[in-house]
Design a protein around this motif. Structure first.
Motif, PDB file in Angstrom:
ATOM      1  N   ASP A  12       1.100 -11.728  -2.996  1.00 19.15           N
ATOM      2  CA  ASP A  12       0.880 -11.454  -4.494  1.00 19.15           C
ATOM      3  C   ASP A  12      -0.270 -10.355  -4.395  1.00 19.15           C
ATOM      4  OD1 ASP A  12       2.442 -13.323  -5.556  1.00 19.15           O
ATOM      5  OD2 ASP A  12       0.914 -15.060  -5.295  1.00 19.15           O
ATOM      6  N   LEU A  13      -1.322 -10.598  -3.765  1.00 16.82           N
ATOM      7  CA  LEU A  13      -2.218  -9.468  -3.691  1.00 16.82           C
ATOM      8  C   LEU A  13      -1.810  -8.094  -3.104  1.00 16.82           C
ATOM      9  CD1 LEU A  13      -5.098 -11.675  -1.971  1.00 16.82           C
ATOM     10  CD2 LEU A  13      -5.134 -10.678  -4.378  1.00 16.82           C
ATOM     11  N   ALA A  14      -0.862  -8.261  -2.118  1.00 20.58           N
ATOM     12  CA  ALA A  14      -0.198  -6.681  -1.497  1.00 20.58           C
ATOM     13  C   ALA A  14       0.660  -6.129  -2.518  1.00 20.58           C
ATOM     14  CB  ALA A  14       0.351  -7.273  -0.176  1.00 20.58           C
ATOM     15  N   LEU A  15       1.375  -6.952  -3.248  1.00 20.60           N
ATOM     16  CA  LEU A  15       2.281  -6.333  -4.207  1.00 20.60           C
ATOM     17  C   LEU A  15       1.331  -5.815  -5.191  1.00 20.60           C
ATOM     18  CD1 LEU A  15       5.176  -5.642  -4.924  1.00 20.60           C
ATOM     19  CD2 LEU A  15       5.313  -8.028  -5.982  1.00 20.60           C
ATOM     20  N   THR A  16       0.456  -6.579  -5.573  1.00 19.89           N
ATOM     21  CA  THR A  16      -0.112  -5.982  -6.920  1.00 19.89           C
ATOM     22  C   THR A  16      -0.984  -4.794  -6.557  1.00 19.89           C
ATOM     23  OG1 THR A  16      -0.603  -8.392  -7.767  1.00 19.89           O
ATOM     24  CG2 THR A  16      -1.965  -6.686  -8.776  1.00 19.89           C
ATOM     25  N   ALA A  17      -1.628  -4.928  -5.124  1.00 23.46           N
ATOM     26  CA  ALA A  17      -2.326  -3.458  -4.777  1.00 23.46           C
ATOM     27  C   ALA A  17      -1.259  -2.236  -4.642  1.00 23.46           C
ATOM     28  CB  ALA A  17      -2.750  -3.916  -3.254  1.00 23.46           C
ATOM     29  N   ALA A  18      -0.246  -2.663  -4.078  1.00 25.60           N
ATOM     30  CA  ALA A  18       0.799  -1.399  -4.057  1.00 25.60           C
ATOM     31  C   ALA A  18       1.272  -0.943  -5.490  1.00 25.60           C
ATOM     32  CB  ALA A  18       2.204  -1.864  -3.429  1.00 25.60           C
ATOM     33  N   VAL A  42      -5.783  -4.954   2.848  1.00 22.06           N
ATOM     34  CA  VAL A  42      -6.371  -3.706   2.957  1.00 22.06           C
ATOM     35  C   VAL A  42      -5.253  -2.620   2.402  1.00 22.06           C
ATOM     36  CG1 VAL A  42      -7.422  -2.011   4.362  1.00 22.06           C
ATOM     37  CG2 VAL A  42      -7.663  -4.706   5.043  1.00 22.06           C
ATOM     38  N   VAL A  43      -6.205  -1.844   1.431  1.00 14.88           N
ATOM     39  CA  VAL A  43      -5.333  -0.723   0.963  1.00 14.88           C
ATOM     40  C   VAL A  43      -5.941   0.436   1.845  1.00 14.88           C
ATOM     41  CG1 VAL A  43      -4.790   0.499  -1.142  1.00 14.88           C
ATOM     42  CG2 VAL A  43      -4.929  -1.652  -1.342  1.00 14.88           C
ATOM     43  N   LEU A  44      -5.305   1.004   2.697  1.00 18.19           N
ATOM     44  CA  LEU A  44      -5.863   2.327   3.390  1.00 18.19           C
ATOM     45  C   LEU A  44      -5.571   3.582   2.516  1.00 18.19           C
ATOM     46  CD1 LEU A  44      -7.208   3.545   5.588  1.00 18.19           C
ATOM     47  CD2 LEU A  44      -5.217   3.752   6.798  1.00 18.19           C
ATOM     48  N   LYS A  45      -6.509   4.110   1.647  1.00 10.85           N
ATOM     49  CA  LYS A  45      -6.293   5.034   0.879  1.00 10.85           C
ATOM     50  C   LYS A  45      -6.076   6.449   1.663  1.00 10.85           C
ATOM     51  CE  LYS A  45     -10.055   4.455  -1.382  1.00 10.85           C
ATOM     52  NZ  LYS A  45     -11.405   4.110  -2.441  1.00 10.85           N
ATOM     53  N   GLY A  46      -5.442   7.251   0.866  1.00  9.62           N
ATOM     54  CA  GLY A  46      -5.092   8.603   1.522  1.00  9.62           C
ATOM     55  C   GLY A  46      -3.795   9.408   1.055  1.00  9.62           C
ATOM     56  N   HIS A  47      -3.326  10.310   1.644  1.00  6.89           N
ATOM     57  CA  HIS A  47      -2.150  11.046   0.772  1.00  6.89           C
ATOM     58  C   HIS A  47      -0.852  10.203   0.943  1.00  6.89           C
ATOM     59  CE1 HIS A  47       0.320  14.160   0.048  1.00  6.89           C
ATOM     60  NE2 HIS A  47       1.189  14.056   1.007  1.00  6.89           N
ATOM     61  N   ARG A  48      -0.947   9.074   1.845  1.00  8.42           N
ATOM     62  CA  ARG A  48       0.375   8.105   1.816  1.00  8.42           C
ATOM     63  C   ARG A  48      -0.461   6.794   2.274  1.00  8.42           C
ATOM     64  NH1 ARG A  48       6.355   8.322   4.532  1.00  8.42           N
ATOM     65  NH2 ARG A  48       7.237   6.583   3.098  1.00  8.42           N
ATOM     66  N   PRO A  49      -0.659   6.369   0.957  1.00  5.76           N
ATOM     67  CA  PRO A  49      -1.452   4.968   1.304  1.00  5.76           C
ATOM     68  C   PRO A  49      -0.616   3.834   2.158  1.00  5.76           C
ATOM     69  CG  PRO A  49      -1.956   5.631  -0.726  1.00  5.76           C
ATOM     70  CD  PRO A  49      -0.688   6.339  -0.365  1.00  5.76           C
ATOM     71  N   GLU A  50      -1.294   3.002   2.688  1.00  2.00           N
ATOM     72  CA  GLU A  50      -0.644   1.726   3.545  1.00  2.00           C
ATOM     73  C   GLU A  50      -1.212   0.552   2.936  1.00  2.00           C
ATOM     74  OE1 GLU A  50       0.421   4.126   7.218  1.00  2.00           O
ATOM     75  OE2 GLU A  50      -1.423   3.159   7.384  1.00  2.00           O
ATOM     76  N   VAL A  51      -0.602  -0.724   2.717  1.00  2.00           N
ATOM     77  CA  VAL A  51      -1.087  -1.819   2.401  1.00  2.00           C
ATOM     78  C   VAL A  51      -0.971  -2.719   3.590  1.00  2.00           C
ATOM     79  CG1 VAL A  51      -0.954  -3.413   0.658  1.00  2.00           C
ATOM     80  CG2 VAL A  51      -0.563  -1.281  -0.129  1.00  2.00           C
ATOM     81  N   TYR A  52      -1.929  -3.639   4.016  1.00  2.00           N
ATOM     82  CA  TYR A  52      -1.585  -4.478   4.959  1.00  2.00           C
ATOM     83  C   TYR A  52      -2.343  -5.759   4.822  1.00  2.00           C
ATOM     84  CZ  TYR A  52      -1.398  -0.167   8.294  1.00  2.00           C
ATOM     85  OH  TYR A  52      -1.119   0.820   8.677  1.00  2.00           O
ATOM     86  N   THR A  53      -1.343  -6.658   5.318  1.00  2.17           N
ATOM     87  CA  THR A  53      -1.799  -8.028   4.950  1.00  2.17           C
ATOM     88  C   THR A  53      -2.236  -8.586   6.300  1.00  2.17           C
ATOM     89  OG1 THR A  53       0.375  -9.260   5.602  1.00  2.17           O
ATOM     90  CG2 THR A  53      -0.292  -8.374   3.052  1.00  2.17           C
ATOM     91  N   PRO A  54      -2.828  -9.816   6.567  1.00  2.67           N
ATOM     92  CA  PRO A  54      -3.192 -10.385   7.802  1.00  2.67           C
ATOM     93  C   PRO A  54      -2.019 -10.544   8.821  1.00  2.67           C
ATOM     94  CG  PRO A  54      -4.112 -11.520   6.064  1.00  2.67           C
ATOM     95  CD  PRO A  54      -3.478 -10.629   5.418  1.00  2.67           C
TER      96      PRO A  54
END
Length: 282
Positions: free
Chosen positions: A227-233, A172-184
């Motif tokens: 892999d998904l999280a790093l690509t998203a970031a 999950v990429v939580l969009k916003g001023h300072r985005p956060e990327v979460y994995t399970p």
């Protein structure tokens, strides 16, 4: 994965391979965009522009005629026909309650089981029915709606995003001023703040197209959540840097208004700066 704070562009340099002399449009990566609608055709234009600018070998568009016409009038290299793709973006510019349309468009896609799916906007609620590795890209308002529908624990978008990643087994990429990327397993990356001028219509469509292109260009045989999280970031970092450049230019040195189409155009030089140089061969 341990949380990496203040991840920078240097940390993801080399993530996207440099094209070689033996590459063709297919080996470079084909991204499918099931985006746009009669109500929001511009989302297809913005996602397509970002995917082309990011360097995908081919962009396939699965969209209504009005949206496809707008895209092709600006980007004739986009292929408005279904076919084999290496990643899929679905939902951008599709209103809530589009489940039947989401299902119909995905059914047209020739997408391997292991290929990433970037799920945005009108397709977020359909995520459990979309198989394969998934990156979800909600903003805070969409995150609240999903959390209420699923009765997720917590009282903040961050808590809901963390719970959603674990609940559905997605990134999950939580969009916003300072985005956060979460994995399970929890928070993977908290990104540096972006310019507040990013809070404007269309910038999320640009991010979705960019993420889809980056997934397609990596062309991994298997995709782990890391892999998904790093690509998203990495996609968020490119998005932020492109936004900062456009904003400074529009403000004549100060941060100024940020048109989404200009943001998509600035993706190319930022992606180019990330590419690892191919060593000379003997």
């Amino acid at each position: 994965m341990s949380a990496l704070f203040d991840l920078s562009l240097d940390d993801v340099r080399g993530l996207i391979p440099v094209p070689s002399a033996t590459d063709d449009k297919y080996s470079r990566g084909v991204v499918g965009l099931a985006v746009g609608s009669d109500d929001y055709p511009g989302a297809a234009v913005l996602a397509s522009e970002a995917a082309v600018r990011a360097g995908a070998g081919m962009v396939r568009l699965i969209a209504p005629e009005r949206a496809a016409h707008l895209v092709l009038s600006r980007r004739p290299e986009v292929v408005a026909l279904p076919g084999r793709i290496d990643s899929l973006v679905v939902g951008s510019g599709m209103p809530q309650g589009s489940s039947a349309e989401v299902t119909a468009r995905i059914a047209l896609c020739d997408l391997p089981d292991h290929a990433p799916r970037v799920i945005d906007a009108g397709a977020l609620a359909d995520s459990p029915h979309i198989q394969g590795p998934r990156i979800l890209t909600p903003h805070a308002g969409e995150m609240r709606q999903v959390a209420e529908a699923l009765q997720l624990p917590g009282e903040t978008p961050s808590a809901w995003a963390e719970a959603l990643a674990a609940h559905w087994g997605v990134v999950v990429v939580l969009k916003g001023h300072r985005p956060e990327v979460y994995t399970p397993s929890g928070l993977a990356h908290r990104m540096p703040p972006g310019t507040p001028w990013l809070a404007s219509a269309g910038t999320g469509d640009v991010l979705a197209g960019l993420l889809g292109a980056m997934c397609a260009m990596r062309r991994l045989d298997t995709w782990s959540v890391d892999d998904l999280a790093l690509t998203a970031a990495a996609g968020v970092l490119v998005h932020h840097e492109a936004a900062a450049r456009v904003s400074r230019h529009s403000g004549a040195g100060r941060m100024g208004p940020l048109p989404a189409l200009d943001l998509a155009a600035e993706v190319s030089p930022v992606v180019a700066a990330l590419l690892a140089e191919v060593p000379d061969e003997d």
